[in-house]
Write a protein that holds these residues in place. Structure first.
Motif, PDB file in Angstrom:
ATOM      1  N   SER A  93     -10.714   6.722 113.253  1.00 19.33           N
ATOM      2  CA  SER A  93     -10.544   7.445 112.273  1.00 19.33           C
ATOM      3  C   SER A  93      -9.783   8.992 112.710  1.00 19.33           C
ATOM      4  O   SER A  93      -9.438   8.909 114.267  1.00 19.33           O
ATOM      5  N   PHE A 109       1.599   7.304 110.815  1.00 20.01           N
ATOM      6  CA  PHE A 109       0.985   6.633 109.561  1.00 20.01           C
ATOM      7  C   PHE A 109       0.909   7.388 108.252  1.00 20.01           C
ATOM      8  O   PHE A 109       0.883   8.646 108.417  1.00 20.01           O
ATOM      9  N   PRO A 110       0.741   6.863 107.231  1.00 19.71           N
ATOM     10  CA  PRO A 110       0.578   7.665 105.986  1.00 19.71           C
ATOM     11  C   PRO A 110      -0.309   8.558 105.939  1.00 19.71           C
ATOM     12  O   PRO A 110      -1.574   8.615 106.383  1.00 19.71           O
ATOM     13  N   SER A 132       1.180  -3.599 112.068  1.00 15.41           N
ATOM     14  CA  SER A 132       0.150  -3.612 111.027  1.00 15.41           C
ATOM     15  C   SER A 132      -0.770  -4.675 111.438  1.00 15.41           C
ATOM     16  O   SER A 132      -0.766  -5.125 112.888  1.00 15.41           O
ATOM     17  N   SER A 173      -2.210   9.934 103.654  1.00 19.45           N
ATOM     18  CA  SER A 173      -3.376   9.672 102.683  1.00 19.45           C
ATOM     19  C   SER A 173      -4.273   8.496 103.153  1.00 19.45           C
ATOM     20  O   SER A 173      -5.128   8.564 102.385  1.00 19.45           O
ATOM     21  N   ASP A 174      -3.946   7.814 104.321  1.00 17.98           N
ATOM     22  CA  ASP A 174      -4.643   6.638 104.698  1.00 17.98           C
ATOM     23  C   ASP A 174      -5.674   6.857 105.727  1.00 17.98           C
ATOM     24  O   ASP A 174      -5.217   7.800 106.595  1.00 17.98           O
ATOM     25  N   SER A 175      -6.860   6.189 105.692  1.00 21.75           N
ATOM     26  CA  SER A 175      -7.644   6.107 106.981  1.00 21.75           C
ATOM     27  C   SER A 175      -7.108   5.140 107.684  1.00 21.75           C
ATOM     28  O   SER A 175      -7.200   3.904 107.172  1.00 21.75           O
ATOM     29  N   ILE A 176      -7.016   5.455 109.090  1.00 22.81           N
ATOM     30  CA  ILE A 176      -6.554   4.151 109.732  1.00 22.81           C
ATOM     31  C   ILE A 176      -7.560   4.100 111.014  1.00 22.81           C
ATOM     32  O   ILE A 176      -8.423   4.827 111.306  1.00 22.81           O
ATOM     33  N   TYR A 218      -7.115  -2.255 107.904  1.00 18.67           N
ATOM     34  CA  TYR A 218      -6.229  -1.512 107.341  1.00 18.67           C
ATOM     35  C   TYR A 218      -4.952  -2.452 106.838  1.00 18.67           C
ATOM     36  O   TYR A 218      -4.420  -2.898 107.754  1.00 18.67           O
ATOM     37  N   ASN A 219      -4.828  -2.275 105.683  1.00 20.52           N
ATOM     38  CA  ASN A 219      -3.648  -3.044 105.212  1.00 20.52           C
ATOM     39  C   ASN A 219      -2.376  -2.501 104.933  1.00 20.52           C
ATOM     40  O   ASN A 219      -1.274  -3.316 104.717  1.00 20.52           O
ATOM     41  N   GLY A 220      -2.151  -1.477 105.325  1.00 20.65           N
ATOM     42  CA  GLY A 220      -0.825  -0.647 105.389  1.00 20.65           C
ATOM     43  C   GLY A 220      -0.065  -0.933 106.688  1.00 20.65           C
ATOM     44  O   GLY A 220      -0.287  -1.708 107.643  1.00 20.65           O
TER      45      GLY A 220
END
Length: 199
Positions: free
Chosen positions: A163, A137-138, A116, A140-143, A84-86
């Motif tokens: 997930s 976490f955002p 991160s 929209s993102d999968s973490i 995950y790059n976020g």
């Protein structure tokens, strides 16, 4: 336990893992997005670890005699992120605090610390009977991340989310331990002892 049942279903149940015991679980409850972010709340005591999102229980692990170091208090928190790059954020609050003011529905002044894939956190904490951690976490993102809870110069436990639907809780020194060609069952005694005279 509340939430979902970890002992049934695909990838569920207890697994021996790296000198301890890992409980794999599935999350069936829907997550709630608060604006741009989703927030995982982790509440840990000597008897249970509870995962929540916006007050909704996602999973509860009740701690027993074979859960090793999971019941111990935390003195250091570490983070780890995969694939995950976020950016995620971690906040730690006391038992009576909350990140949302119930009277105004506005977020309180919480010290969010960013972490991160390339920027992992290691934070000392004051051991306390009830621990509360928030990971944001955002929406929209999968973490995929892991929260390590350490104490007494070793890992006590970790909470890992692959997930929004699957994760695990690891208890160091938990479960059945292999030992000198046989099997050793470690246990904890929490009841007080009674002295009968001199013995």
């Amino acid at each position: 336990s509340s939430g979902i049942n970890a002992e049934y279903g695909n990838r569920g149940g207890y697994r021996n893992w790296y000198g301890g015991q890992r409980t794999d679980f599935n999350i069936y409850s829907p997550w709630k997005c608060d604006g741009q972010f989703m927030t995982l709340e982790v509440i840990k005591t000597s008897s249970e670890i509870v995962l929540k999102n916006s007050g909704n229980i996602l999973y509860t692990k009740e701690l027993g005699s074979r859960d090793g170091n999971c019941y111990k208090k935390t003195s250091e928190v570490r983070t780890q992120v995969w694939e995950y790059n976020g950016e995620l954020s971690l906040a730690m609050v006391s038992k009576n605090d909350a990140i949302i003011d119930d009277n105004t529905d506005n977020e309180r002044d919480v010290d969010w610390k960013s972490f991160s894939l390339m920027n992992q956190l290691t934070i000392p904490v004051n051991p306390r009977p009830e621990e509360t951690y928030f990971v944001r976490f955002p929406c929209s993102d999968s973490i995929w991340f892991k929260l390590f809870l350490d104490g007494e110069s070793e890992q006590n436990s970790h909470i890992e989310l692959f997930s929004r639907t699957r994760g695990n809780i690891y208890c160091n020194r938990g479960g059945y331990q292999t030992w000198y060609g046989g099997e050793r069952t470690d246990f904890n005694i929490r009841s007080s002892w009674k002295c009968d005279g001199q013995f």
